[in-house]
Design a protein around this motif. Structure first.
Motif, PDB file in Angstrom:
ATOM      1  N   LEU A 124      45.470  55.090  42.335  1.00  0.00           N
ATOM      2  CA  LEU A 124      44.228  54.965  41.575  1.00  0.00           C
ATOM      3  C   LEU A 124      43.190  55.875  42.216  1.00  0.00           C
ATOM      4  CD1 LEU A 124      42.562  53.617  39.349  1.00  0.00           C
ATOM      5  CD2 LEU A 124      42.082  51.749  40.948  1.00  0.00           C
ATOM      6  N   THR A 125      42.877  56.966  41.539  1.00  0.00           N
ATOM      7  CA  THR A 125      41.978  57.961  42.122  1.00  0.00           C
ATOM      8  C   THR A 125      40.513  57.673  41.847  1.00  0.00           C
ATOM      9  OG1 THR A 125      42.197  59.379  40.168  1.00  0.00           O
ATOM     10  CG2 THR A 125      43.743  59.743  41.980  1.00  0.00           C
ATOM     11  N   GLY A 126      40.231  56.780  40.905  1.00  0.00           N
ATOM     12  CA  GLY A 126      38.830  56.458  40.658  1.00  0.00           C
ATOM     13  C   GLY A 126      38.623  55.807  39.313  1.00  0.00           C
ATOM     14  N   VAL A 127      37.402  55.317  39.113  1.00  0.00           N
ATOM     15  CA  VAL A 127      36.986  54.763  37.831  1.00  0.00           C
ATOM     16  C   VAL A 127      35.570  55.247  37.587  1.00  0.00           C
ATOM     17  CG1 VAL A 127      36.201  52.606  38.910  1.00  0.00           C
ATOM     18  CG2 VAL A 127      36.689  52.661  36.458  1.00  0.00           C
ATOM     19  N   ALA A 128      35.318  55.752  36.381  1.00  0.00           N
ATOM     20  CA  ALA A 128      34.017  56.369  36.112  1.00  0.00           C
ATOM     21  C   ALA A 128      33.619  56.136  34.661  1.00  0.00           C
ATOM     22  CB  ALA A 128      34.062  57.864  36.410  1.00  0.00           C
ATOM     23  N   PRO A 129      32.319  55.913  34.427  1.00  0.00           N
ATOM     24  CA  PRO A 129      31.835  55.764  33.055  1.00  0.00           C
ATOM     25  C   PRO A 129      31.579  57.122  32.419  1.00  0.00           C
ATOM     26  CG  PRO A 129      30.030  55.441  34.581  1.00  0.00           C
ATOM     27  CD  PRO A 129      31.261  55.687  35.425  1.00  0.00           C
ATOM     28  N   THR A 132      51.717  56.191  34.009  1.00  0.00           N
ATOM     29  CA  THR A 132      52.677  55.550  33.108  1.00  0.00           C
ATOM     30  C   THR A 132      53.051  54.172  33.638  1.00  0.00           C
ATOM     31  OG1 THR A 132      54.491  56.655  34.273  1.00  0.00           O
ATOM     32  CG2 THR A 132      53.614  57.736  32.307  1.00  0.00           C
ATOM     33  N   ASN A 133      53.381  53.284  32.693  1.00  0.00           N
ATOM     34  CA  ASN A 133      53.839  51.928  33.014  1.00  0.00           C
ATOM     35  C   ASN A 133      52.827  51.165  33.867  1.00  0.00           C
ATOM     36  OD1 ASN A 133      56.341  52.379  31.665  1.00  0.00           O
ATOM     37  ND2 ASN A 133      57.078  53.469  33.482  1.00  0.00           N
ATOM     38  N   LEU A 134      51.556  51.313  33.524  1.00  0.00           N
ATOM     39  CA  LEU A 134      50.492  50.618  34.236  1.00  0.00           C
ATOM     40  C   LEU A 134      49.774  49.666  33.291  1.00  0.00           C
ATOM     41  CD1 LEU A 134      48.887  53.625  36.167  1.00  0.00           C
ATOM     42  CD2 LEU A 134      50.664  52.071  36.978  1.00  0.00           C
ATOM     43  N   VAL A 147      38.043  47.354  37.830  1.00  0.00           N
ATOM     44  CA  VAL A 147      39.349  47.449  37.188  1.00  0.00           C
ATOM     45  C   VAL A 147      40.429  47.199  38.232  1.00  0.00           C
ATOM     46  CG1 VAL A 147      39.513  49.963  37.508  1.00  0.00           C
ATOM     47  CG2 VAL A 147      40.865  48.834  35.722  1.00  0.00           C
ATOM     48  N   THR A 148      41.409  46.400  37.849  1.00  0.00           N
ATOM     49  CA  THR A 148      42.604  46.189  38.666  1.00  0.00           C
ATOM     50  C   THR A 148      43.776  46.813  37.928  1.00  0.00           C
ATOM     51  OG1 THR A 148      41.738  44.131  39.588  1.00  0.00           O
ATOM     52  CG2 THR A 148      44.114  44.490  39.736  1.00  0.00           C
ATOM     53  N   VAL A 149      44.377  47.817  38.553  1.00  0.00           N
ATOM     54  CA  VAL A 149      45.499  48.532  37.941  1.00  0.00           C
ATOM     55  C   VAL A 149      46.784  48.046  38.606  1.00  0.00           C
ATOM     56  CG1 VAL A 149      46.478  50.785  37.387  1.00  0.00           C
ATOM     57  CG2 VAL A 149      43.991  50.510  37.573  1.00  0.00           C
ATOM     58  N   THR A 150      47.723  47.591  37.783  1.00  0.00           N
ATOM     59  CA  THR A 150      48.975  47.033  38.290  1.00  0.00           C
ATOM     60  C   THR A 150      50.137  47.905  37.845  1.00  0.00           C
ATOM     61  OG1 THR A 150      48.045  44.810  38.157  1.00  0.00           O
ATOM     62  CG2 THR A 150      50.434  44.983  38.377  1.00  0.00           C
ATOM     63  N   GLY A 151      51.010  48.214  38.809  1.00  0.00           N
ATOM     64  CA  GLY A 151      52.155  49.069  38.519  1.00  0.00           C
ATOM     65  C   GLY A 151      53.465  48.387  38.826  1.00  0.00           C
ATOM     66  N   CYS A 177      52.565  45.971  42.318  1.00  0.00           N
ATOM     67  CA  CYS A 177      51.613  46.665  43.181  1.00  0.00           C
ATOM     68  C   CYS A 177      50.326  46.909  42.409  1.00  0.00           C
ATOM     69  CB  CYS A 177      52.213  47.988  43.638  1.00  0.00           C
ATOM     70  SG  CYS A 177      51.106  48.971  44.655  1.00  0.00           S
ATOM     71  N   PHE A 178      49.190  46.647  43.029  1.00  0.00           N
ATOM     72  CA  PHE A 178      47.923  46.828  42.327  1.00  0.00           C
ATOM     73  C   PHE A 178      46.892  47.478  43.233  1.00  0.00           C
ATOM     74  CE2 PHE A 178      47.590  42.720  44.389  1.00  0.00           C
ATOM     75  CZ  PHE A 178      46.297  42.712  44.892  1.00  0.00           C
ATOM     76  N   GLN A 179      45.950  48.145  42.593  1.00  0.00           N
ATOM     77  CA  GLN A 179      44.812  48.750  43.272  1.00  0.00           C
ATOM     78  C   GLN A 179      43.575  48.485  42.431  1.00  0.00           C
ATOM     79  OE1 GLN A 179      45.439  52.864  44.544  1.00  0.00           O
ATOM     80  NE2 GLN A 179      47.650  52.546  44.507  1.00  0.00           N
TER      81      GLN A 179
END
Length: 353
Positions: free
Chosen positions: A120-125, A146-148, A183-187, A191-193
């Motif tokens: 996860l490289t970042g989250v931005a509006p 993919t697959n997230l 945001v919680t990104v799950t792969g 695994c999540f970030q």
């Protein structure tokens, strides 16, 4: 008879690794695969055949016996903390103790593969600050993507779970949507970030636009435009537009002796200190100018009704053109449609309709 004497020397090694102790062993119990690069793992040394509980353990990574990473003494466990410097790491354990009455050392290894399935490289509006009524748009960037799944949390209990779209959209934003969005990104493998960003939604201003009089007699009256702002954040900026390329950036502009072609729609745009805008408009109508006409009725002079009378004779003057509800104003001060005059000298009578 001659006898032959044969001498044989037997060397006894004091090195524990040369002792034959086939029933003594050590093995590493732990995961061979890690799906999350920030996941800690626990490795456990399991021994068999050693004589007592005083067996000690040394731990190594990738290079045995060159890269010792821990001496856990008699503790059989090793906690390995991220980050991992390689995608594949071979851990070694060396167990030293008493085996069948002799000192003995044995080893085992375990290769652990780390699957860094995304980052996860970042989250931005799209915009960190917007005005009420606009759209909140926030995008989480992960590589690969993919697959997230994406789970969002925001102000005032906002939650959106298990989304496959990396962009969060909230239409018709209101100021109470301002705040921190996470945001919680799950792969793969769970695994999540997580990452967070902040959004500000400014209140929307309002403007009321009108004219002192929306119906104007062209060339005879001034058009006074009026705007009143509220809400949002002061100070305000006003920008007017109207017919025939009319533009003005004062709050209450005026058009003196408004020409007939200045009739039409007028619009004002209010911009507040946060660049939030509101618009108002209205229609200005130009009245048609009346056509004044005077009819003379008299019987003296050269001919009837020709506007020539004898001195002191009477003449009836009748004005038309004001229409229903209209008014007349004569130059002699009278204010009715029809008047009677008795001029004693040449006199000009004027009526204003």
């Amino acid at each position: 008879m001659k006898k032959l004497l044969l001498l044989i020397t037997i060397m006894i090694s004091t090195l524990p690794q040369f002792c034959l102790a086939q029933d003594c062993s050590v093995s590493i119990d732990g995961p061979s695969t890690i799906f999350c690069p920030d996941e800690s793992i626990t490795l456990t040394a399991q021994t068999q055949g050693f004589d007592d509980a005083n067996t000690t353990f040394l731990w190594f990574a990738n290079d045995y016996p060159g890269n010792q990473i821990a001496d856990t003494g008699t503790d059989t466990t090793l906690n390995v903390q991220p980050p991992y410097t390689q995608t594949t790491t071979t851990f070694w354990v060396s167990a030293s103790g008493t085996c069948q009455g002799s000192s003995y050392t044995t080893t085992d290894s375990l290769t652990v593969t780390v699957f860094s399935n995304f980052q996860l490289t970042g989250v931005a509006p799209a915009q960190a600050a917007i005005c009420a009524g606009e759209t909140i748009s926030i995008t989480a960037t992960a590589i690969p993507n993919t697959n997230l799944t994406y789970t969002w949390a925001g102000p005032n209990g906002f939650a959106l779970t298990n989304q496959t779209n990396a962009t969060l959209t909230r239409n018709n934003a209101t100021p109470n949507m301002s705040g921190t969005y996470t945001v919680t990104v799950t792969g793969q493998g769970g695994c999540f970030q997580t990452a967070s960003t902040t959004i500000t939604v400014y209140p929307q201003p309002a403007v009321n636009a009108t004219a002192a009089d929306n119906t104007v007699c062209p060339t005879q009256q001034n058009l006074q435009l009026q705007a009143t702002g509220s809400g949002g954040t002061e100070p305000y900026i006003f920008e007017w537009s109207g017919p025939n390329g009319f533009n003005n950036n004062t709050q209450n502009p005026a058009i003196n002796n408004m020409p007939a072609n200045a009739a039409g729609n007028y619009t004002v745009t209010l911009t507040d200190d946060n660049d939030c805008t509101a618009t108002g408009s209205f229609l200005v109508t130009a009245n048609s100018l009346p056509t004044a006409n005077i009819t003379v009725t008299e019987t003296s002079g050269i001919a009837n009704n020709d506007g020539t009378v004898c001195a002191g004779a009477s003449a009836a003057l009748t004005a038309t053109g004001a229409g229903t509800g209209g008014a007349y104003s004569w130059s002699n001060g009278l204010a009715t449609a029809a008047i009677t005059v008795n001029p004693t000298a040449n006199t000009t009578y004027t009526v204003t309709v």
